[in-house]
Design a protein around this motif. Sequence first.
Motif, PDB file in Angstrom:
ATOM      1  N   ASN A 299       0.446  -1.248   0.051  1.00 60.77           N
ATOM      2  CA  ASN A 299      -0.049  -0.228  -0.164  1.00 60.77           C
ATOM      3  C   ASN A 299       0.971   1.840  -0.346  1.00 60.77           C
ATOM      4  O   ASN A 299       0.607   2.252   0.985  1.00 60.77           O
ATOM      5  CB  ASN A 299      -0.810   0.201   1.008  1.00 60.77           C
ATOM      6  N   PRO A 300       1.296   1.853  -1.114  1.00 61.15           N
ATOM      7  CA  PRO A 300       2.305   2.765  -1.206  1.00 61.15           C
ATOM      8  C   PRO A 300       1.342   4.105  -0.781  1.00 61.15           C
ATOM      9  O   PRO A 300       0.557   3.492  -1.276  1.00 61.15           O
ATOM     10  CB  PRO A 300       2.204   2.969  -2.851  1.00 61.15           C
ATOM     11  N   SER A 301       2.044   5.443   0.221  1.00 59.71           N
ATOM     12  CA  SER A 301       1.106   5.639   1.080  1.00 59.71           C
ATOM     13  C   SER A 301       1.959   7.524   1.091  1.00 59.71           C
ATOM     14  O   SER A 301       3.053   7.573   1.004  1.00 59.71           O
ATOM     15  CB  SER A 301       1.020   5.251   2.136  1.00 59.71           C
ATOM     16  N   ASN A 302       0.946   8.505   1.683  1.00 59.27           N
ATOM     17  CA  ASN A 302       1.550   9.455   1.609  1.00 59.27           C
ATOM     18  C   ASN A 302       1.255   9.830   3.009  1.00 59.27           C
ATOM     19  O   ASN A 302      -0.058   9.600   3.547  1.00 59.27           O
ATOM     20  CB  ASN A 302       1.307  10.482   0.675  1.00 59.27           C
ATOM     21  N   PHE A 303       2.360   9.821   4.401  1.00 57.58           N
ATOM     22  CA  PHE A 303       1.811  10.249   5.917  1.00 57.58           C
ATOM     23  C   PHE A 303       2.202  11.691   5.685  1.00 57.58           C
ATOM     24  O   PHE A 303       2.794  11.848   5.634  1.00 57.58           O
ATOM     25  CB  PHE A 303       2.292   8.942   6.393  1.00 57.58           C
ATOM     26  N   LEU A 304       1.280  12.008   6.877  1.00 57.23           N
ATOM     27  CA  LEU A 304       1.697  13.494   8.099  1.00 57.23           C
ATOM     28  C   LEU A 304       2.091  12.205   9.451  1.00 57.23           C
ATOM     29  O   LEU A 304       1.786  11.884   9.967  1.00 57.23           O
ATOM     30  CB  LEU A 304       0.156  13.833   7.995  1.00 57.23           C
ATOM     31  N   THR A 305       3.597  12.375   9.240  1.00 59.00           N
ATOM     32  CA  THR A 305       4.313  11.754  10.277  1.00 59.00           C
ATOM     33  C   THR A 305       5.083  12.749  11.165  1.00 59.00           C
ATOM     34  O   THR A 305       5.540  13.941  10.863  1.00 59.00           O
ATOM     35  CB  THR A 305       5.190  10.655   9.804  1.00 59.00           C
ATOM     36  N   ARG A 306       5.354  12.760  12.708  1.00 60.01           N
ATOM     37  CA  ARG A 306       5.940  13.487  13.311  1.00 60.01           C
ATOM     38  C   ARG A 306       7.626  13.080  13.191  1.00 60.01           C
ATOM     39  O   ARG A 306       7.392  11.852  12.969  1.00 60.01           O
ATOM     40  CB  ARG A 306       5.548  13.370  14.901  1.00 60.01           C
ATOM     41  N   MET A 307       8.214  14.278  12.924  1.00 68.64           N
ATOM     42  CA  MET A 307       9.381  13.949  13.081  1.00 68.64           C
ATOM     43  C   MET A 307       9.755  12.903  14.355  1.00 68.64           C
ATOM     44  O   MET A 307       9.167  12.413  15.344  1.00 68.64           O
ATOM     45  CB  MET A 307      10.461  15.140  13.624  1.00 68.64           C
ATOM     46  N   GLY A 308      10.683  12.107  14.853  1.00 70.22           N
ATOM     47  CA  GLY A 308      12.032  11.295  15.269  1.00 70.22           C
ATOM     48  C   GLY A 308      11.083  10.238  15.182  1.00 70.22           C
ATOM     49  O   GLY A 308      11.699   8.918  16.059  1.00 70.22           O
ATOM     50  N   VAL A 309       9.856   9.973  15.016  1.00 68.24           N
ATOM     51  CA  VAL A 309       8.994   8.221  14.660  1.00 68.24           C
ATOM     52  C   VAL A 309      10.069   7.685  13.450  1.00 68.24           C
ATOM     53  O   VAL A 309      10.905   8.067  12.980  1.00 68.24           O
ATOM     54  CB  VAL A 309       8.182   8.325  13.680  1.00 68.24           C
ATOM     55  N   ILE A 315       6.706   1.991   7.190  1.00 72.14           N
ATOM     56  CA  ILE A 315       6.710   0.647   6.217  1.00 72.14           C
ATOM     57  C   ILE A 315       5.808   0.158   7.302  1.00 72.14           C
ATOM     58  O   ILE A 315       5.002  -0.530   5.903  1.00 72.14           O
ATOM     59  CB  ILE A 315       8.328   0.392   6.337  1.00 72.14           C
ATOM     60  N   ASP A 316       6.123   0.035   7.938  1.00 70.44           N
ATOM     61  CA  ASP A 316       4.908  -1.390   8.831  1.00 70.44           C
ATOM     62  C   ASP A 316       3.025  -0.536   8.094  1.00 70.44           C
ATOM     63  O   ASP A 316       2.382  -1.101   7.823  1.00 70.44           O
ATOM     64  CB  ASP A 316       4.533  -1.291  10.504  1.00 70.44           C
ATOM     65  N   ALA A 317       3.077   0.983   8.775  1.00 69.69           N
ATOM     66  CA  ALA A 317       1.378   1.560   8.340  1.00 69.69           C
ATOM     67  C   ALA A 317       1.361   1.096   6.894  1.00 69.69           C
ATOM     68  O   ALA A 317       0.731   1.811   5.998  1.00 69.69           O
ATOM     69  CB  ALA A 317       1.621   3.360   8.709  1.00 69.69           C
ATOM     70  N   ALA A 318       2.238   1.336   5.399  1.00 69.75           N
ATOM     71  CA  ALA A 318       2.294   1.063   4.051  1.00 69.75           C
ATOM     72  C   ALA A 318       2.257  -0.224   3.967  1.00 69.75           C
ATOM     73  O   ALA A 318       2.098  -0.754   2.473  1.00 69.75           O
ATOM     74  CB  ALA A 318       3.238   1.826   3.667  1.00 69.75           C
ATOM     75  N   GLY A 319       2.051  -1.583   4.732  1.00 66.28           N
ATOM     76  CA  GLY A 319       1.807  -2.916   4.686  1.00 66.28           C
ATOM     77  C   GLY A 319       3.224  -4.075   4.833  1.00 66.28           C
ATOM     78  O   GLY A 319       2.709  -4.676   4.465  1.00 66.28           O
ATOM     79  N   GLY A 320       4.178  -2.866   4.977  1.00 60.63           N
ATOM     80  CA  GLY A 320       5.140  -3.744   6.053  1.00 60.63           C
ATOM     81  C   GLY A 320       6.084  -4.286   4.629  1.00 60.63           C
ATOM     82  O   GLY A 320       5.667  -3.718   3.640  1.00 60.63           O
ATOM     83  N   GLN A 321       7.065  -4.661   5.136  1.00 55.52           N
ATOM     84  CA  GLN A 321       8.751  -4.530   4.616  1.00 55.52           C
ATOM     85  C   GLN A 321       8.552  -5.994   3.150  1.00 55.52           C
ATOM     86  O   GLN A 321       7.908  -7.697   4.003  1.00 55.52           O
ATOM     87  CB  GLN A 321       9.663  -4.789   5.387  1.00 55.52           C
ATOM     88  N   PRO A 322       8.186  -5.475   2.145  1.00 52.27           N
ATOM     89  CA  PRO A 322       8.170  -6.742   0.756  1.00 52.27           C
ATOM     90  C   PRO A 322       9.072  -7.717   1.244  1.00 52.27           C
ATOM     91  O   PRO A 322      10.038  -7.835   2.000  1.00 52.27           O
ATOM     92  CB  PRO A 322       8.356  -6.204  -0.439  1.00 52.27           C
TER      93      PRO A 322
END
Length: 446
Positions: A299-309, A315-322
């Motif tokens: 699931n390729p995605s665009n995330f609004l993410t906090r610094m430091g994550v 990668i997990d939120a996008a479906g995990g590492q293939p």
Amino acid sequence: MVKTFRIGGVHPAENKLSADKSIETLALPMQAVFPLSQHIGAPATAIVKKGDIVKVGTKIAEAGGFVSAPIFSSVSGKVNKVDTAVDASGYRKPAIYIDVEGDEWEESIDRTDTLVKECDLAPEMIIEKIKDAGVVGMGGACFPTHVKLTPPPGCKAECVIINGVECEPYLTADYRLMMEKADQVMVGVTILMKAAKVDKGYIGIENNKPEAIKILTQKASEYQGIEVVPLKTKYPQGGEKQLIDAILSRQVPAPPAIPINVGAVVQNVGTAYAVYEAVQKNKPLFERIVTVTGKSLTNPSNFLTRMGVPMSQLIDAAGGQPEDTGKVIGGGPMMGKSLMNTEIPITKGSSGILLMNNKEAKRLQPQPCIRCAKCVSACCMGLEPYLLATLSANEDWERVEKEGVSSCIECGSCQFTCPSHRYLLDYIRLGKTTVGGIIRARSTKK
């Protein structure tokens, strides 16, 4: 006729797999890690210690000089330690570790969605707010924004150019920002124009993004002096010097010359948005949009993410590492760097995470140069990459400097187009880094 830069350039496959994916807000981590070197210039200096309680938006590190930027906590919780952490460079750098507890924000931050258009601050006050909020270039270079808005003596800005090109394959963070936050971006542009004391602003967007061009052109009609400029789809159209050439037909001379020498202040579209939030919402820079992508990714995605994550969480939120992942790249395939692991934290310059499969990641065995000169034709700076690479391999640093290695923007077009699969960029980067050190040492002696 669609505008573009004059010489060189290539056309890599776009692979914008996440272009139609709306921005999603990523969940908070258990622990956030903040490297103190998130920008060009002096590292920030930690001003918190173990046991300190912080909120979202609390300053945790002061700027280490004029060319530097402060760092703010993106989470609320308790400082676990001030230690070191491996960043995207692969080296251990000073960093602040914060254990996350809740999500309590500093009260001074305006968290409403209300669009604030009017800015009555003087240019100097705008620059000070940008500086205090830790805003840097969001396109990847991370040059402190307040420095760009403070031209050296004898230089005067004539226009602001906003980079909405995003020519790097796979990455779509800037595109989604323009599609979903167009109003805020436009206000940010007007604030940058006011800070730079200019009446003209340009927004350059490649013509492979027709919807973004349409939306921002409509919005621009509501603001005086802003023009959206469609540009030809050609890499590296988003390079600072290439953008100036395409829009203004002006060429920035070789280093130490910079864009302000030809009257331009260039900022990324993400920076314009960050400036809006800093000036109009009192919100420091502690989050950004990051593209997570790859051909084998679920699931390729665009995330609004906090610094430091940690990158692993995205990668997990996008479906995990293939299973067939051969390489993880911080950034895009042309200018990004291979990462040592996926626990590296997101920083101000993290535009994307690309998971390349084994087939894509495999480097072909280099063959002897066949003198085809494709690398020369592809070079957008008018250099001779084959020669610079050979001289660097032979450690002929005096000649490397003479041949203009400092002008290289490390776009990778030469290596991309080479039919012999020579590691041109690798050697040129070595030469550029070495020559840069020699030049600095020489100036210090003076």
